[in-house]
Scaffold this motif. Structure first.
Motif, PDB file in Angstrom:
ATOM      1  N   VAL A 187      29.960  16.230  33.353  1.00 37.24           N
ATOM      2  CA  VAL A 187      30.639  16.654  34.465  1.00 37.24           C
ATOM      3  C   VAL A 187      32.009  16.339  33.566  1.00 37.24           C
ATOM      4  CG1 VAL A 187      31.818  14.745  36.158  1.00 37.24           C
ATOM      5  CG2 VAL A 187      28.850  14.681  35.655  1.00 37.24           C
ATOM      6  N   TRP A 188      32.032  16.221  32.567  1.00 35.70           N
ATOM      7  CA  TRP A 188      33.415  15.975  32.072  1.00 35.70           C
ATOM      8  C   TRP A 188      33.626  17.756  31.766  1.00 35.70           C
ATOM      9  CZ3 TRP A 188      33.275  11.582  27.824  1.00 35.70           C
ATOM     10  CH2 TRP A 188      33.623  10.249  28.764  1.00 35.70           C
ATOM     11  N   ALA A 189      32.219  18.554  31.432  1.00 35.20           N
ATOM     12  CA  ALA A 189      32.122  19.911  30.816  1.00 35.20           C
ATOM     13  C   ALA A 189      32.227  21.044  31.768  1.00 35.20           C
ATOM     14  CB  ALA A 189      31.049  20.877  30.247  1.00 35.20           C
ATOM     15  N   PHE A 190      32.209  20.720  33.212  1.00 34.26           N
ATOM     16  CA  PHE A 190      32.783  20.933  34.425  1.00 34.26           C
ATOM     17  C   PHE A 190      33.826  21.538  34.636  1.00 34.26           C
ATOM     18  CE2 PHE A 190      28.550  22.184  35.597  1.00 34.26           C
ATOM     19  CZ  PHE A 190      28.560  22.934  36.735  1.00 34.26           C
ATOM     20  N   ARG A 191      34.635  20.234  34.672  1.00 30.51           N
ATOM     21  CA  ARG A 191      36.014  19.504  35.116  1.00 30.51           C
ATOM     22  C   ARG A 191      36.673  20.559  34.261  1.00 30.51           C
ATOM     23  NH1 ARG A 191      36.532  13.026  34.687  1.00 30.51           N
ATOM     24  NH2 ARG A 191      35.227  12.278  35.324  1.00 30.51           N
ATOM     25  N   ALA A 192      36.571  20.531  32.408  1.00 34.74           N
ATOM     26  CA  ALA A 192      37.220  21.206  31.997  1.00 34.74           C
ATOM     27  C   ALA A 192      36.698  23.060  32.504  1.00 34.74           C
ATOM     28  CB  ALA A 192      36.883  21.419  30.819  1.00 34.74           C
ATOM     29  N   ALA A 193      36.007  23.108  32.208  1.00 37.33           N
ATOM     30  CA  ALA A 193      35.726  24.918  32.703  1.00 37.33           C
ATOM     31  C   ALA A 193      35.935  25.186  34.488  1.00 37.33           C
ATOM     32  CB  ALA A 193      34.107  24.834  32.952  1.00 37.33           C
ATOM     33  N   ASP A 194      36.607  23.862  35.623  1.00 31.15           N
ATOM     34  CA  ASP A 194      36.648  24.103  36.777  1.00 31.15           C
ATOM     35  C   ASP A 194      38.553  24.406  36.228  1.00 31.15           C
ATOM     36  OD1 ASP A 194      34.862  24.049  37.660  1.00 31.15           O
ATOM     37  OD2 ASP A 194      34.894  21.843  38.207  1.00 31.15           O
ATOM     38  N   ALA A 195      38.898  23.381  35.633  1.00 29.81           N
ATOM     39  CA  ALA A 195      40.405  23.402  34.996  1.00 29.81           C
ATOM     40  C   ALA A 195      40.724  24.315  34.306  1.00 29.81           C
ATOM     41  CB  ALA A 195      40.895  22.428  34.157  1.00 29.81           C
ATOM     42  N   GLU A 196      39.892  25.528  33.536  1.00 27.35           N
ATOM     43  CA  GLU A 196      40.211  26.380  32.916  1.00 27.35           C
ATOM     44  C   GLU A 196      39.886  27.429  33.129  1.00 27.35           C
ATOM     45  OE1 GLU A 196      39.019  25.733  28.827  1.00 27.35           O
ATOM     46  OE2 GLU A 196      39.784  23.704  28.422  1.00 27.35           O
ATOM     47  N   GLN A 197      39.011  27.464  34.543  1.00 27.22           N
ATOM     48  CA  GLN A 197      38.011  29.034  34.969  1.00 27.22           C
ATOM     49  C   GLN A 197      37.755  29.525  33.956  1.00 27.22           C
ATOM     50  OE1 GLN A 197      37.975  30.162  38.306  1.00 27.22           O
ATOM     51  NE2 GLN A 197      38.771  27.456  38.208  1.00 27.22           N
TER      52      GLN A 197
END
Length: 656
Positions: A187-197
């Motif tokens: 879940v944290w990885a998805f958060r980072a990926a969403d923020a950094e595109q």
């Protein structure tokens, strides 16, 4: 109240949550009228009462494993599965989700830490925080029409989210004890990926704690390994005796102990190169040794930029997996006069990745088995040729950060190894490729190989074959070449090098590709000279799977001659310069022969004539420093030149 989470559970998802046999039995019970009487409460709780008196309840917001059931079974039971199936059968058609619904386009990054703690527990959140503090890398796959379940590839496991907006049904191949922690990390990885595109991210570590370098112990271990690489570069392979090899072994252990798994792997490979040189084994090459020396320096130089991605910081050395189903994709045979190795490749369909099982046999002095001879050696209770073309179900599997696996010998029953059948064609799109051009575009930009995560089988795929245009043999390169067409019409160039340990391999490969019923080819997919290329492992035809490295024969078949590719002056100049640098490292900068010094000047001149002015200047600088200041001062310049030329050749080969 409609339970959209239960309606979204497909038979495959239920099988992943439990097992396929349990789902089949529950479906049979429901179809035969032995299913539960279903009621739905005002709060959305689905309850079922079975003819035998068993009562089961599925509250909203909780996964099936957390549901209530009065039966004595441990874990996920058939009653819970049967209740889901019965509820789905009784739901109105308009309640069932469709592929066009917006809910298919969602991100697990929407869950905050309070939701994670409520669903997975504070203990799991605390363990995940410790991992994030050290830093970890991840690859994120967002939902698509073909694969609507978002997933995350963590270093040693994969996490999937098959039910939109629900944490309780998240799937992972990690052992049960690690489930909550790895789901949180995903879940944290998805958060980072969403923020950094982005799709590949590094979470925590330097970004979270403000560190600009690994820990003191890790930094000391890395510096010690680089110092050993410098010593080998200066003195050469001939001076590296058992004492030096022992130092490399200690350095490898120190790196692994501080979770620097990628440099540890480079040191291990460097040690194996020295062992192979001592044994006069063919797997030792000066070019490979030079690349490993450059890799250690490259990772050291890039460590501050992305510690987790470059060094493997905080990546678990091994992770136990729960019950997994693996689909064999073929086998690769290697070895020396003293041993033989078999690398058996598997597709882990639920995780959407490929894994490798390594096996090694020591040889008696009077034995020199071929790949076909090894095909009858038994692994996990079955011959190697059967294992390399099988579906394997394992209840005790350990996966390493580099995607190698260990399967426990005693925990796999004979009935758990069955022929592949049509399993190749049922793999997910991350492994089964029908449009190679689109697949390689979607893979995106990757770091150079010298600092890329050391992941085995990262490019192993199954390519669907629509036609085989041509097959030929290049006698100068001892290579079989063929051109396939995938269903999208893209050309795929098959390059298979002759392996003296498998003399019948090229004949078997040519025969399988000439078969009119060829359906798919497995192998390592990439690009070279601007073309899509495949290094094959196995071929699927109507007769089954052919593994060339395990095929019989002495290599006596007559093969047509392949057209030689046109000369590429840039590739030739870079390869010649790298060969010269490799010879220098092999001899040791302190012991260079006049011929090698002359070759450095000639290589620089050739690079300059080809237009590679920067590379030529690096070789000139190296030669000048060797002459004016000596070997110790020239070592960093050798490293810079090797990194520059190796990376340039890699990019040129991919882009053509």
């Amino acid at each position: 109240m409609t339970r959209s989470d239960l309606l979204a559970l497909t038979p495959d998802t239920l099988a992943s949550l439990a097992n396929r046999g349990l789902v089949k039995r529950a479906d049979k019970d429901v179809a035969a009228g032995s299913g539960p009487e279903v009621t739905v409460g005002a709060d959305g709780t689905v309850r079922g009462t079975f003819p035998d008196g068993t009562e089961t309840a599925l509250p909203p917001g909780r996964g099936l494993d957390a549901a209530d059931c009065t039966c004595p079974a441990a874990g996920l039971c058939r009653h819970r599965i049967a209740l889901v199936l019965a509820y789905q059968r009784g739901a109105p058609d308009e309640a069932a989700p469709t592929a066009d619904e917006p809910s298919a386009d969602w991100s697990p990054g929407e869950f905050d830490d309070d939701a994670l703690a409520a669903a997975l527990g504070r203990t799991a959140l605390t363990a995940a925080h410790r991992t994030r503090a050290r830093g970890y890398s991840a690859r994120v796959h967002r939902p698509t029409a073909e694969d609507p379940a978002p997933r995350v590839e963590l270093p040693s496991c994969t996490v999937r989210f098959p039910v939109p907006h629900e944490l309780g049904y998240a799937l992972t191949d990690a052992a049960t004890a690690l489930r909550g922690e790895v789901i949180t990390l995903a879940v944290w990885a998805f958060r980072a990926a969403d923020a950094e595109q982005r799709t590949e991210v590094t979470v925590g570590g330097r970004a979270a704690s403000g560190r600009t370098a690994p820990t003191a112990a890790a930094d000391e271990a890395l510096r010690a390994a680089v110092a050993l690489a410098d010593e080998l570069l200066l003195d050469g392979v001939r001076q590296a005796g058992p004492v030096f090899t022992g130092s490399l072994r200690r350095a490898e252990r120190a790196l692994a102990a501080t979770s620097l798994h990628w440099p540890a792997g480079a040191v291990a490979d460097l040690r194996e190169q020295l062992d192979a040189y001592t044994a006069r084994a063919t797997r030792h090459t000066p070019e490979r040794l030079a690349l490993l020396l450059a890799e250690l320096h490259a990772r050291h130089r890039a460590a501050d930029h992305d510690p987790a991605g470059v060094l493997g910081t905080a990546e678990a050395a091994t992770t136990p997996l729960r019950r997994v189903r693996l689909v064999a994709l073929g086998c690769r045979i290697g070895g020396s006069v003293r041993d033989r190795t078999a690398e058996t490749y598997f597709a882990h369909a639920d995780a959407g990745i490929a894994l490798v099982l390594r096996t090694r046999w020591d040889l008696a002095e009077d034995r020199s088995p071929t790949g076909h001879d090894l095909a009858t050696r038994r692994l996990l209770g079955s011959p190697l040729h059967a294992l390399a073309t099988a579906n394997v179900v394992s209840e005790h599997t350990t996966r390493a950060a580099d995607r190698t696996v260990v399967l426990s010998r005693g925990r796999i029953a004979a009935t758990s190894i069955t022929p592949v059948g049509s399993a190749w064609t049922e793999l997910p799109e991350s492994l089964l490729v029908r449009d190679t051009a689109a697949h390689l575009r979607a893979r995106g930009e990757r770091p150079p190989r010298l600092i890329r995560p050391r992941v085995e089988a990262d490019a192993v795929r199954v390519i669907m074959v629509d036609a085989v245009d041509e097959i030929g043999y290049d006698p100068a390169a001892q290579r079989l070449e063929a051109v396939l067409r995938d269903p999208a019409g893209n050309g795929v160039h098959v390059h298979a090098e002759y392996n003296p340990l498998c003399p019948g391999g090229l004949d078997a490969l040519a025969a399988a590709l000439n078969d009119d019923t060829v359906r798919a080819v497995s192998g390592t997919l990439g690009r070279a000279r601007g073309r899509t290329v495949l290094d094959p492992l196995a071929v699927l035809t109507a007769e089954g799977v052919t593994v060339p490295d395990l095929a019989p024969g002495a290599g006596g078949a007559t093969l047509g001659t392949a057209a030689r590719p046109s000369a590429d002056p840039i590739t030739a100049a870079l390869e010649a310069a790298l060969t010269t640098l490799a010879d220098a490292a092999h001899q040791g900068l302190r012991h260079l022969t006049p011929a090698t010094r002359t070759a450095l000047a000639e290589s620089a001149a050739r690079l300059r004539r080809t237009g590679l002015e920067s590379a030529a200047r690096l070789l000139d600088d190296l030669a000048r420093t060797l002459h004016d200041q000596g070997a110790p001062a020239a070592a960093p310049r050798w490293v810079t030149a090797q990194i520059h030329l190796a990376t340039g050749l890699e990019l040129h080969r991919e882009d053509g």
